[in-house]
Design a protein around this motif. Structure first.
Motif, short mmCIF file in Angstrom:
data_model
loop_
_atom_site.label_atom_id
_atom_site.label_comp_id
_atom_site.label_asym_id
_atom_site.label_seq_id
_atom_site.Cartn_x
_atom_site.Cartn_y
_atom_site.Cartn_z
N ILE A 162 38.30 15.22 24.81
CA ILE A 162 37.16 15.53 24.04
C ILE A 162 36.87 16.21 23.43
CG2 ILE A 162 34.45 15.99 24.09
CD1 ILE A 162 34.75 14.07 26.82
N ILE A 163 36.70 16.32 21.86
CA ILE A 163 36.81 17.61 21.03
C ILE A 163 35.35 18.42 20.69
CG2 ILE A 163 39.38 16.75 20.38
CD1 ILE A 163 37.81 15.33 17.82
N HIS A 164 34.35 17.56 20.78
CA HIS A 164 33.30 17.58 20.35
C HIS A 164 32.29 16.82 21.27
CE1 HIS A 164 34.53 20.15 17.32
NE2 HIS A 164 34.80 19.27 16.49
N LYS A 165 31.36 17.01 21.50
CA LYS A 165 30.37 17.12 22.38
C LYS A 165 28.56 17.62 22.08
CE LYS A 165 28.30 14.70 26.98
NZ LYS A 165 28.64 14.68 28.35
N MET A 166 27.66 16.85 21.55
CA MET A 166 26.72 16.98 21.14
C MET A 166 25.38 16.77 22.13
SD MET A 166 28.54 17.27 18.05
CE MET A 166 29.57 15.52 17.89
N GLN A 167 25.28 17.49 22.92
CA GLN A 167 23.90 16.74 23.40
C GLN A 167 22.33 16.96 22.89
OE1 GLN A 167 24.59 19.80 27.04
NE2 GLN A 167 26.08 18.10 27.66
N ASN A 168 21.87 16.02 23.38
CA ASN A 168 20.69 15.62 22.76
C ASN A 168 20.72 15.69 20.97
OD1 ASN A 168 18.90 16.58 24.82
ND2 ASN A 168 19.44 17.58 25.40
N HIS A 169 21.67 15.08 20.55
CA HIS A 169 21.71 15.01 19.16
C HIS A 169 20.54 14.42 18.42
CE1 HIS A 169 24.32 13.73 15.66
NE2 HIS A 169 23.70 12.62 15.48
N HIS A 170 20.51 12.90 19.25
CA HIS A 170 19.15 12.14 18.99
C HIS A 170 17.59 12.54 19.63
CE1 HIS A 170 19.35 10.11 15.06
NE2 HIS A 170 20.61 9.66 16.10
N LYS A 171 16.07 12.59 19.42
CA LYS A 171 15.43 12.76 20.25
C LYS A 171 15.87 11.07 21.77
CE LYS A 171 12.89 15.38 17.72
NZ LYS A 171 11.47 15.08 16.78
N SER A 172 16.02 10.49 20.72
CA SER A 172 15.98 9.19 22.15
C SER A 172 17.77 8.46 22.09
CB SER A 172 15.73 8.04 21.24
OG SER A 172 14.95 6.36 22.65
N THR A 173 17.74 7.31 22.84
CA THR A 173 19.27 6.57 22.57
C THR A 173 19.51 6.43 21.47
OG1 THR A 173 18.74 5.33 24.60
CG2 THR A 173 20.50 4.40 23.95
N SER A 190 19.74 5.72 15.61
CA SER A 190 18.78 6.13 16.92
C SER A 190 17.17 4.74 17.63
CB SER A 190 18.56 6.96 17.49
OG SER A 190 17.64 7.66 18.77
N MET A 191 17.10 5.09 18.71
CA MET A 191 15.66 4.40 18.99
C MET A 191 14.56 5.70 18.15
SD MET A 191 16.85 2.49 22.51
CE MET A 191 14.76 1.84 22.21
N ASP A 192 15.10 6.48 18.31
CA ASP A 192 13.77 7.51 17.83
C ASP A 192 13.33 6.97 16.57
OD1 ASP A 192 15.84 8.60 16.56
OD2 ASP A 192 16.15 10.51 17.49
N GLY A 193 13.58 7.12 15.97
CA GLY A 193 13.75 6.21 14.46
C GLY A 193 14.18 6.81 13.51
N CYS A 194 15.52 7.41 13.44
CA CYS A 194 16.13 8.23 13.15
C CYS A 194 17.21 8.32 12.79
CB CYS A 194 15.47 9.88 13.07
SG CYS A 194 15.52 11.38 12.04
N THR A 195 18.28 8.52 11.15
CA THR A 195 19.08 8.47 11.32
C THR A 195 19.79 9.64 10.96
OG1 THR A 195 19.17 6.03 9.93
CG2 THR A 195 20.57 7.22 9.32
N LYS A 196 21.22 10.44 11.44
CA LYS A 196 21.69 11.83 11.04
C LYS A 196 22.64 11.31 10.61
CE LYS A 196 19.11 14.25 14.70
NZ LYS A 196 18.71 14.99 15.58
#
Length: 399
Positions: A162-173, A190-196
């Motif tokens: 693993i070279i990067h891990k972004m926890q809570n990258h989205h507010k939902s799955t 994501s299920m939070d309705g957002c695209t990043k």
């Protein structure tokens, strides 16, 4: 169904169920009389197929299934060539590298496996409840979305680290992810309705897209990395101009009236002329990116369409479904289908013949056919030696 009910001229009769032992029949093109769209049906998985991909120059298909297996299929014969076992739960997604030597598969069993197609052995794994995974175009990285901490994880496939891990990258799955064509950005939904958009150089989110009113289920870039498309459970798709950034002031282009159900997947054709979308309404819709309108509605699946894919030559659409089948649709002559021609005429478009390939294509009734004399395919072919937007910008940079 009553005899007086309207008949969809593109509707396809559901093929009679056959056993895995008779799968050789799936290598034969079938054609419902009114549809004028040839298709093949591939059978062999015991449960829903959740992921499908053309690979090895479109000669093979990779699939992942709820039956805990991945498989490689021969497109020409429709036969299953290899089955890979090792996961202990539903496989959510699988993705093969460009030279068809390795592929990654993610599962509800909290692992991502990296497979060698020659030996069929698991050569690495990563803990996490996996909802989506994809390899970079170079095959160097694997990106993984998991509902544990709503994380995005980047994995070095050569070192298995693993070279990067972004926890809570989205507010939902996280629901889907894709690498940009240049492998420098990862788009996640994501299920939070957002695209990043996450940048692999700066290691941070550079753009966030909002506009859907429900779960965003899928995303895809076009080959030139000019547009990003997102599909949602709100039954709409949105096309975002990420090259010029016009979505910041003008908003995205919304594609609607194609599906009656939630959209599960979307993908651009390699030439950029079409977009395919799959839906829980059991249909696949092919969109014309010149008119931004539905071009074909492909019917035949008996349950949710879970994934769609275009062949590299843009002549074939691949779809998989909860009905345990794959369908390979031949859309190479779709512009010549009477119902498609009539639909374009009703939209105020003229149908003319391309002076290069002699196939029909549409232009506005206000356009001069002597000026617009080539179809989008031939125009793209002619412009391949013309620098792209990004290349032009780089050439203008000092030094």
């Amino acid at each position: 169904m009553s005899d007086e009910e309207d008949i969809d001229p593109l509707a396809l009769e559901v093929a009679e169920e056959i056993s895995e032992n008779l799968s050789s029949k799936s290598g034969t093109w079938e054609n419902e009389n009114l549809a004028q769209v040839k298709y093949k049906v591939l059978r062999g998985h015991r449960e829903a197929i959740n992921s499908c991909q053309f690979c090895s120059n479109d000669s093979l298909i990779l699939t992942g299934s709820s039956d805990q297996t991945t498989a490689v299929w021969d497109v020409e014969t429709g036969e299953k060539l290899q089955k890979y076992e090792g996961h202990r739960d539903v496989i959510s997604q699988c993705h093969m590298n460009s030279d068809a030597t390795n592929f990654a598969s993610g599962s509800w069993d909290k692992t991502v496996n990296y497979w060698d197609t020659e030996t069929g052995k698991d050569i690495g794994s990563l803990e996490g409840i996996v909802t989506c995974c994809q390899l970079s175009h170079s095959g160097k990285f694997a990106a993984v979305g998991s509902d544990l901490e709503n994380a995005l994880t980047i994995w070095d496939t050569s070192e298995g680290k693993i070279i990067h891990k972004m926890q809570n990258h989205h507010k939902s799955t996280p629901t889907s992810l894709t690498f940009s064509p240049n492998d420098d950005r990862i788009c996640t939904t994501s299920m939070d309705g957002c695209t990043k958009m996450w940048d692999l150089h700066s290691h941070k989110v550079t753009v966030q897209f909002s506009g859907h009113i429900n779960v965003v289920s899928s995303c895809c870039f076009d080959k030139e990395e000019r547009n990003l498309c997102t599909g949602s459970w709100d039954k709409h798709m949105k096309v975002w101009d990420v090259s010029c950034g016009t979505f910041r002031t003008q908003g995205p282009l919304t594609l609607s009236k194609g599906h009656e159900g939630c959209i599960s997947s979307c993908v651009f054709s390699d030439d950029g002329s079409m977009l395919a979308s799959g839906s829980y309404d059991t249909t696949v819709v092919v969109w014309d990116m010149e008119t931004f309108a539905p071009k074909l509605t492909l019917k035949g699946h008996e349950d949710w369409v879970t994934d769609v894919e275009f062949s590299k030559d843009s002549k074939t659409v691949l779809s998989c479904s909860k009905d345990k089948t794959l369908r390979v649709w031949n859309v190479s002559d779709s512009d010549s289908i009477p119902v498609v021609l009539e639909s374009k005429r009703s939209m105020g478009l003229r149908i003319v013949k391309c002076k290069e390939c002699r196939k029909p294509f549409s232009i506005s009734q206000l356009e001069d056919a002597t000026v617009q004399h080539m179809c989008v395919f031939c125009r793209l072919q002619a412009s391949r030696n013309v620098p792209s937007f990004r290349e032009e910008a780089l050439m203008e940079m000092p030094g």
